[in-house]
Scaffold this active site. Structure first.
Site, PDB file in Angstrom:
ATOM      1  CD  GLN A   9      46.923  12.070  73.754  1.00 33.58           C
ATOM      2  OE1 GLN A   9      47.216  12.742  72.777  1.00 33.58           O
ATOM      3  NE2 GLN A   9      46.392  10.873  73.642  1.00 33.58           N
ATOM      4  CB  SER A  87      52.640  17.483  72.220  1.00 34.07           C
ATOM      5  OG  SER A  87      52.124  16.624  71.235  1.00 34.07           O
ATOM      6  CG  LEU A  88      46.554  18.738  72.985  1.00 35.39           C
ATOM      7  CD1 LEU A  88      45.629  18.898  71.809  1.00 35.39           C
ATOM      8  CD2 LEU A  88      45.941  17.811  74.021  1.00 35.39           C
ATOM      9  NE  ARG A 112      48.287  17.778  67.549  1.00 38.87           N
ATOM     10  CZ  ARG A 112      48.836  17.101  68.549  1.00 38.87           C
ATOM     11  NH1 ARG A 112      48.064  16.404  69.361  1.00 38.87           N
ATOM     12  NH2 ARG A 112      50.150  17.108  68.733  1.00 38.87           N
ATOM     13  CG  HIS A 194      55.592  14.452  68.639  1.00 34.36           C
ATOM     14  ND1 HIS A 194      55.264  15.630  67.993  1.00 34.36           N
ATOM     15  CD2 HIS A 194      54.782  14.386  69.725  1.00 34.36           C
ATOM     16  CE1 HIS A 194      54.306  16.243  68.674  1.00 34.36           C
ATOM     17  NE2 HIS A 194      53.987  15.499  69.717  1.00 34.36           N
ATOM     18  CD  GLN A 243      52.938  19.859  67.724  1.00 32.80           C
ATOM     19  OE1 GLN A 243      52.043  19.053  67.479  1.00 32.80           O
ATOM     20  NE2 GLN A 243      52.853  20.740  68.686  1.00 32.80           N
TER      21      GLN A 243
END
Length: 290
Positions: A9, A87-88, A112, A194, A243
């Protein structure tokens, strides 16, 4: 060995993916399929929406995923020896290496995004970039602050993003400046990604992940949680669930990929953020855009 890396992102921009849509029949088919799966025309927002439209989490995450995955599917001789995503971007990487189908990957990204949005609205939080301190000093600083504040993104040496409750983040920023941080910058994000504040999103996503088929990949993925080469579908699934509330160990992942033989890193998707991070982590690496 060739590593392919996928952004997260923040890499979005208006017009992203339009050139792919117009130049490739396969890309066009996949974008149209994505519109059907999502139930709205994400291509309209990606190609000609406003930056504000694109900034909504429910749009941003699928948009970056689609740009990355469709680009990887249109590359000639796409034969990665290893993949990783920030991440993503880990979900993009898992479609690129065959662990997830395009359709399942997109459905998970959409779930998500919506789950993270809901968690942000339930428990407000934020993130801050801490520049110019060793990781250990930042970790120690977080542990000294009352409230929820944790290391969230180990981006490269001297750049660690922290995440948590708004007051705790503000307190941590002041404390870390006192400890010698060059900058402690609160980021314009919608929530505390996170961190433990994402627990409701993790639970919701876990249910969706557990109902999704994970296949044997064509090459290992270096996951944010484990930082090591993973090829077991069961282990990939477990790490992906962890995650959302765990830190993105990007520095450690790149270091491990280099130790395992990676000499070139190709960023697949919008922007060049990851290339910059790789250069700081391992200046000798070859880096390029797909």
């Amino acid at each position: 060995m060739k590593a392919f890396i996928f952004p997260g992102q923040g890499a979005q921009f208006v017009g992203m993916g339009k050139d792919l849509y117009e130049s490739s029949t396969l890309a066009k088919e996949l974008f149209e399929q994505a519109n059907d799966i999502l139930g709205f025309s994400i291509t309209d927002i990606m190609f000609s929406g406003t930056a504000e439209d694109l900034k909504q989490t429910k749009v941003t995450q699928p948009a970056i995923f689609l740009h990355s995955v469709i680009l990887s599917k249109t590359l000639e001789n796409f034969q990665p020896d290893m993949v990783a995503g920030h991440s993503l971007g880990e979900l993009s990487a898992l479609v690129a290496n065959g662990t997830l189908s395009f359709e399942d990957g997109l459905k998970l990204v959409s779930r998500r995004a919506l789950a993270m949005q809901a968690a942000c609205e339930t428990t407000p939080g934020t993130m801050a970039a801490i520049l110019g301190l060793e990781d250990g000093v930042v970790e120690q600083g977080c542990s000294e602050v009352q409230g929820v504040v944790v290391p969230a993104n180990y981006n490269c040496p001297g750049q660690l993003v922290i995440s948590g409750e708004v007051n705790a983040i503000n307190t941590a920023c002041e404390l870390l400046k006192e400890k010698g941080a060059r900058r402690a910058l609160v980021l314009p994000v919608g929530g505390a990604f996170h961190s433990p504040l994402m627990e409701p999103a993790r639970e919701e996503l876990a249910a969706a992940i557990e109902q999704t088929i994970f296949s044997k990949p064509i090459c290992p993925v270096y996951q944010n949680v484990s930082t090591t080469a993973v090829s077991s579908p069961e282990e990939i699934q477990k790490n992906l669930i962890a995650q959302l509330t765990a830190p993105v160990k990007w520095t450690q992942s790149i270091q491990q990929m280099v130790a395992d033989g990676a000499v070139s890193f190709t960023e697949v998707g919008p922007g060049k953020v990851l290339q910059g991070l790789v250069r700081k982590i391992h200046p000798e690496a070859e880096v390029q855009s797909a």
